[in-house]
Design a protein around this motif. Structure first.
Motif, PDB file in Angstrom:
ATOM      1  N   UNK A   3      -6.734   7.606   5.935  1.00 21.05           N
ATOM      2  CA  UNK A   3      -7.021   6.176   5.984  1.00 21.05           C
ATOM      3  C   UNK A   3      -7.145   5.601   4.576  1.00 21.05           C
ATOM      4  N   UNK A   4      -7.763   6.361   3.680  1.00 17.16           N
ATOM      5  CA  UNK A   4      -7.877   5.912   2.289  1.00 17.16           C
ATOM      6  C   UNK A   4      -6.511   5.823   1.623  1.00 17.16           C
ATOM      7  N   UNK A   5      -5.664   6.822   1.879  1.00 19.92           N
ATOM      8  CA  UNK A   5      -4.322   6.793   1.299  1.00 19.92           C
ATOM      9  C   UNK A   5      -3.482   5.662   1.880  1.00 19.92           C
ATOM     10  N   UNK A   6      -3.620   5.407   3.173  1.00 19.14           N
ATOM     11  CA  UNK A   6      -2.894   4.299   3.782  1.00 19.14           C
ATOM     12  C   UNK A   6      -3.343   2.951   3.223  1.00 19.14           C
ATOM     13  N   UNK A   7      -4.646   2.800   3.042  1.00 23.34           N
ATOM     14  CA  UNK A   7      -5.170   1.574   2.447  1.00 23.34           C
ATOM     15  C   UNK A   7      -4.736   1.410   1.003  1.00 23.34           C
ATOM     16  N   UNK A   8      -4.743   2.519   0.262  1.00 24.41           N
ATOM     17  CA  UNK A   8      -4.298   2.468  -1.139  1.00 24.41           C
ATOM     18  C   UNK A   8      -2.815   2.131  -1.222  1.00 24.41           C
ATOM     19  N   UNK A  23      -0.897  -0.403  10.514  1.00 24.40           N
ATOM     20  CA  UNK A  23       0.168   0.580  10.691  1.00 24.40           C
ATOM     21  C   UNK A  23       0.131   1.629   9.586  1.00 24.40           C
ATOM     22  N   UNK A  24      -0.025   1.205   8.363  1.00 22.30           N
ATOM     23  CA  UNK A  24      -0.070   2.143   7.231  1.00 22.30           C
ATOM     24  C   UNK A  24      -1.291   3.051   7.304  1.00 22.30           C
ATOM     25  N   UNK A  25      -2.439   2.499   7.658  1.00 22.94           N
ATOM     26  CA  UNK A  25      -3.649   3.303   7.771  1.00 22.94           C
ATOM     27  C   UNK A  25      -3.494   4.319   8.905  1.00 22.94           C
ATOM     28  N   UNK A  26      -2.947   3.891  10.036  1.00 17.96           N
ATOM     29  CA  UNK A  26      -2.737   4.803  11.158  1.00 17.96           C
ATOM     30  C   UNK A  26      -1.763   5.918  10.836  1.00 17.96           C
ATOM     31  N   UNK A  27      -0.670   5.573  10.183  1.00 10.15           N
ATOM     32  CA  UNK A  27       0.319   6.591   9.810  1.00 10.15           C
ATOM     33  C   UNK A  27      -0.265   7.544   8.771  1.00 10.15           C
ATOM     34  N   UNK A  28      -1.046   7.038   7.846  1.00  7.58           N
ATOM     35  CA  UNK A  28      -1.707   7.897   6.864  1.00  7.58           C
ATOM     36  C   UNK A  28      -2.677   8.868   7.516  1.00  7.58           C
ATOM     37  N   UNK A  29      -3.432   8.396   8.514  1.00  3.23           N
ATOM     38  CA  UNK A  29      -4.367   9.260   9.231  1.00  3.23           C
ATOM     39  C   UNK A  29      -3.613  10.329  10.018  1.00  3.23           C
ATOM     40  N   UNK A  63      -0.979  15.726   1.138  1.00  3.11           N
ATOM     41  CA  UNK A  63       0.482  15.870   1.183  1.00  3.11           C
ATOM     42  C   UNK A  63       1.077  15.333   2.470  1.00  3.11           C
ATOM     43  N   UNK A  64       0.435  15.630   3.596  1.00  2.77           N
ATOM     44  CA  UNK A  64       0.925  15.138   4.886  1.00  2.77           C
ATOM     45  C   UNK A  64       0.874  13.627   4.981  1.00  2.77           C
ATOM     46  N   UNK A  65      -0.207  13.028   4.472  1.00  2.00           N
ATOM     47  CA  UNK A  65      -0.329  11.572   4.498  1.00  2.00           C
ATOM     48  C   UNK A  65       0.723  10.923   3.608  1.00  2.00           C
ATOM     49  N   UNK A  66       0.962  11.488   2.438  1.00  2.00           N
ATOM     50  CA  UNK A  66       1.968  10.929   1.528  1.00  2.00           C
ATOM     51  C   UNK A  66       3.367  11.024   2.138  1.00  2.00           C
ATOM     52  N   UNK A  67       3.667  12.175   2.747  1.00  2.87           N
ATOM     53  CA  UNK A  67       4.979  12.339   3.392  1.00  2.87           C
ATOM     54  C   UNK A  67       5.146  11.359   4.546  1.00  2.87           C
ATOM     55  N   UNK A  68       4.113  11.206   5.376  1.00  4.38           N
ATOM     56  CA  UNK A  68       4.198  10.288   6.515  1.00  4.38           C
ATOM     57  C   UNK A  68       4.365   8.842   6.052  1.00  4.38           C
TER      58      UNK A  68
END
Length: 92
Positions: A3-8, A23-29, A63-68
């Motif tokens: 969620x932090x990575x999606x928000x960032x 959408x970005x926060x959900x995909x990051x999670x 890594x998974x959040x960045x790839x997603x």
């Protein structure tokens, strides 16, 4: 973490639309879950780590959040921008 990575990612990209932020926060999670839990257990030979915190799982989650989020960005480029006014094409 996802969620932090999606928000960032939204802050860096300058996204202000609420639906795109969600959408970005959900995909990051989702990416953090897949990377930190699923992929980490596959790479460790199926052994689950029951500790509260693990640096390897954290790295895999990031890594998974960045790839997603990267895949989401590629899909947005392929599909194009989403507009509320976008409807069926008119016949001329």
């Amino acid at each position: 973490m996802g969620a932090l990575l999606g928000g960032a990612a939204c802050l860096i990209a300058g996204i202000r639309e609420k639906i795109l932020i969600l959408e970005s926060v959900g995909v990051g999670m989702f990416g953090a879950f897949i990377g930190g839990d699923f992929v980490a257990s596959i790479l460790s030979g199926g052994k689950t780590n029951d500790t509260v915190f693990s640096m390897s799982s954290l790295g895999m989650a990031i890594g998974g959040a960045v790839v997603a989020l990267g895949l989401l960005r590629l899909m947005r480029r392929a599909v194009g921008p989403q507009h509320v006014t976008k409807g069926p094409r008119r016949r001329d």
